[in-house]
Design a protein around this motif. Sequence first.
Motif, mmCIF file in Angstrom:
data_model
loop_
_atom_site.group_PDB
_atom_site.id
_atom_site.type_symbol
_atom_site.label_atom_id
_atom_site.label_comp_id
_atom_site.label_asym_id
_atom_site.label_seq_id
_atom_site.Cartn_x
_atom_site.Cartn_y
_atom_site.Cartn_z
ATOM 1 N N TYR A 241 0.807 -1.224 0.000
ATOM 2 C CA TYR A 241 0.000 0.000 0.000
ATOM 3 C C TYR A 241 0.841 1.275 0.000
ATOM 4 N N ASP A 242 1.825 1.359 0.912
ATOM 5 C CA ASP A 242 2.577 2.616 1.063
ATOM 6 C C ASP A 242 3.361 2.974 -0.194
ATOM 7 N N LEU A 243 4.079 1.992 -0.754
ATOM 8 C CA LEU A 243 4.864 2.282 -1.952
ATOM 9 C C LEU A 243 3.961 2.652 -3.118
ATOM 10 N N ARG A 244 2.824 1.982 -3.241
ATOM 11 C CA ARG A 244 1.893 2.324 -4.326
ATOM 12 C C ARG A 244 1.322 3.727 -4.144
ATOM 13 N N ALA A 245 0.996 4.089 -2.894
ATOM 14 C CA ALA A 245 0.447 5.425 -2.635
ATOM 15 C C ALA A 245 1.464 6.505 -2.983
ATOM 16 N N HIS A 246 2.728 6.309 -2.614
ATOM 17 C CA HIS A 246 3.767 7.291 -2.949
ATOM 18 C C HIS A 246 4.009 7.319 -4.463
ATOM 19 N N THR A 247 3.926 6.169 -5.112
ATOM 20 C CA THR A 247 4.070 6.121 -6.569
ATOM 21 C C THR A 247 2.968 6.919 -7.241
ATOM 22 N N GLU B 146 -3.241 -11.078 -24.109
ATOM 23 C CA GLU B 146 -2.192 -11.199 -25.114
ATOM 24 C C GLU B 146 -1.018 -12.000 -24.552
ATOM 25 N N ILE B 147 -0.363 -12.748 -25.412
ATOM 26 C CA ILE B 147 0.851 -13.475 -25.032
ATOM 27 C C ILE B 147 2.040 -12.563 -25.302
ATOM 28 N N LYS B 148 2.838 -12.337 -24.256
ATOM 29 C CA LYS B 148 4.011 -11.475 -24.402
ATOM 30 C C LYS B 148 5.237 -12.168 -23.825
ATOM 31 N N LYS B 149 6.393 -11.826 -24.397
ATOM 32 C CA LYS B 149 7.656 -12.326 -23.862
ATOM 33 C C LYS B 149 8.195 -11.323 -22.843
ATOM 34 N N GLU B 150 8.544 -11.837 -21.674
ATOM 35 C CA GLU B 150 9.076 -10.965 -20.631
ATOM 36 C C GLU B 150 10.461 -11.441 -20.206
ATOM 37 N N HIS B 151 11.367 -10.474 -20.017
ATOM 38 C CA HIS B 151 12.726 -10.775 -19.570
ATOM 39 C C HIS B 151 12.867 -10.555 -18.064
ATOM 40 N N GLN B 152 11.904 -9.851 -17.504
ATOM 41 C CA GLN B 152 11.940 -9.608 -16.069
ATOM 42 C C GLN B 152 10.526 -9.350 -15.558
ATOM 43 N N ARG B 153 10.388 -9.526 -14.264
ATOM 44 C CA ARG B 153 9.109 -9.247 -13.606
ATOM 45 C C ARG B 153 9.263 -7.955 -12.813
ATOM 46 N N VAL B 154 8.342 -7.038 -13.007
ATOM 47 C CA VAL B 154 8.353 -5.766 -12.279
ATOM 48 C C VAL B 154 7.188 -5.780 -11.294
ATOM 49 N N PHE B 155 7.460 -5.499 -10.034
ATOM 50 C CA PHE B 155 6.397 -5.573 -9.027
ATOM 51 C C PHE B 155 6.670 -4.577 -7.903
ATOM 52 N N THR B 156 5.613 -4.271 -7.171
ATOM 53 C CA THR B 156 5.735 -3.405 -5.994
ATOM 54 C C THR B 156 5.913 -4.289 -4.767
ATOM 55 N N PRO B 157 7.017 -4.131 -4.015
ATOM 56 C CA PRO B 157 7.252 -4.995 -2.848
ATOM 57 C C PRO B 157 6.215 -4.779 -1.745
ATOM 58 N N SER B 158 5.980 -5.831 -0.987
ATOM 59 C CA SER B 158 5.223 -5.716 0.258
ATOM 60 C C SER B 158 6.185 -5.333 1.373
ATOM 61 N N VAL B 159 5.642 -4.863 2.484
ATOM 62 C CA VAL B 159 6.497 -4.480 3.609
ATOM 63 C C VAL B 159 5.928 -5.052 4.905
ATOM 64 N N ILE B 160 6.816 -5.645 5.691
ATOM 65 C CA ILE B 160 6.473 -6.105 7.039
ATOM 66 C C ILE B 160 7.076 -5.094 8.007
ATOM 67 N N GLU B 161 6.253 -4.570 8.916
ATOM 68 C CA GLU B 161 6.698 -3.463 9.767
ATOM 69 C C GLU B 161 6.510 -3.754 11.257
ATOM 70 N N PRO B 162 7.592 -3.980 12.003
ATOM 71 C CA PRO B 162 7.518 -3.909 13.465
ATOM 72 C C PRO B 162 7.714 -2.454 13.899
ATOM 73 N N SER B 163 6.810 -1.955 14.729
ATOM 74 C CA SER B 163 6.861 -0.562 15.176
ATOM 75 C C SER B 163 6.857 -0.533 16.702
ATOM 76 N N PHE B 164 7.910 0.044 17.304
ATOM 77 C CA PHE B 164 8.121 -0.023 18.748
ATOM 78 C C PHE B 164 7.842 1.334 19.399
ATOM 79 N N GLY B 165 6.950 1.361 20.379
ATOM 80 C CA GLY B 165 6.732 2.548 21.197
ATOM 81 C C GLY B 165 7.724 2.521 22.364
ATOM 82 N N ILE B 166 8.814 3.257 22.234
ATOM 83 C CA ILE B 166 9.917 3.141 23.192
ATOM 84 C C ILE B 166 9.497 3.563 24.605
ATOM 85 N N GLY B 167 8.758 4.650 24.720
ATOM 86 C CA GLY B 167 8.333 5.125 26.044
ATOM 87 C C GLY B 167 7.463 4.113 26.759
#
Length: 447
Positions: A187-193, A283-304
């Motif tokens: 979500y975050d990377l797509r929103a910034h994109t 359509e059938i297309k030839k691809e040399h690479q896969r382009v994708f938006t990564p997912s993110v796993i986020e641990p978030s620590f409240g230090i106080g």
Amino acid sequence: MFQTSIGPSGVSPGYMRPETAQGIFVNFKDLYYYNGNKLPFAAAQIGQAFRNEISPRQGLLRVREFTLAEIEHFVDPEDKSHPKFPDVANLEFLMFPREDQVAGRSARRINIGEAVAQGVVNNETLGYFIGRVYLFLTHLGIDKDRLRFRQHLANEMAHYAADCWDAEIECSYGWIECVGIADRSAYDLRAHTDKSGVPLVAHEKFPEPREVEKLIIVPAKKELGLAFKGNQKMVVEALEAMGEKEAMEMKETLESKGEAAFNVCTLDKVVTINKNMVSISKEIKKEHQRVFTPSVIEPSFGIGRIIYCLYEHSFNTRPSRDGDEQMNFFSFPPLVAPIKCTVFPLVQNQQYEEIARQIAKSLTVYGISYKIDITGTSIGKRYARTDELGVPFAITVDSASSVTIRERDSKQQIRVNVDEVASVIKEVTDGQSTWGDVLWKYPTHSS
């Protein structure tokens, strides 16, 4: 976000960040490059965050400004395995899945490996970070019986999250969320994109070109503009965002009936799409690479919040030697105790004081924090004073060649040569050895 004013006149509005994560997301391209254009990788940041808390209260638990530490671990959405997951897979601790919450059951001990295998936890990477957070908090000194991982209910989950768990610690205010571990999908990377126009994507190069079947959706913008006027853009975006199943069902309906009902979420209504408004094909297309938006796993620590709960979990009382009063002390693990040891001459004696200063110098060389007390106060009072500060070890100089080291919680003492004392303290406070290890290695001393 927390709005404030900038500049001498105060007419320029500013917004203080509610989390540290977004600075990592906007720098994704550079971070991806620094990692050799490979996934997975992670970036971590610690700093101040701000929330417009309506009613700050409960000490460090509900405040407007707080310290947040976040890790953003970027992964391929099609492969969320983790190479180090076996290191934590056998851990068992209190977990509170949403099914148990809805059924009115209590949290129960669950093996994290089994939780991932059964789909209770969405994927290995999320499970790995849950396990690591458990180890981190218990190593800090959090009581494992007052720590649980609660899964977000469906109505608590962010719309984009694949799964989310909170590490909750029980204290005098009840169960307090101290760490959030979330699979935020892409979500975050797509929103910034979308907002910046800069593609924040990763690439997977194929060893050999692959033939892939591609779904092609081409909205007829002219026809859609005539039909929907100001709403044309939202309809176009909704058509382009269709999944393969939905798109092929629409194609079949358009070919058989000439029109199809289509739900546009951003308009919150169903519209009618005619055959001339969109072209859907494969359509059938030839691809040399896969382009994708990564997912993110986020641990978030409240230090106080973590520090507050650590204070509560580490606070203890015990009777004094005479039994006439209760003595307070903090049982901080040596690893996190702010002051690692104290140095006391047993009595006011110039020779003992000089040895105490020599020990203090060697502790400084080893990078060990300490307090030195050469006042004439009784040794019992000096022990009690430093116990209240949570200092785990006390070095007492009572001879010219050797000293005693007292452990705070057990009050046990060992005798160590003066030239060894700093290295022994370093070994235990760094976690290389336990007090049990050194107790076995050195002679005990009874006062």
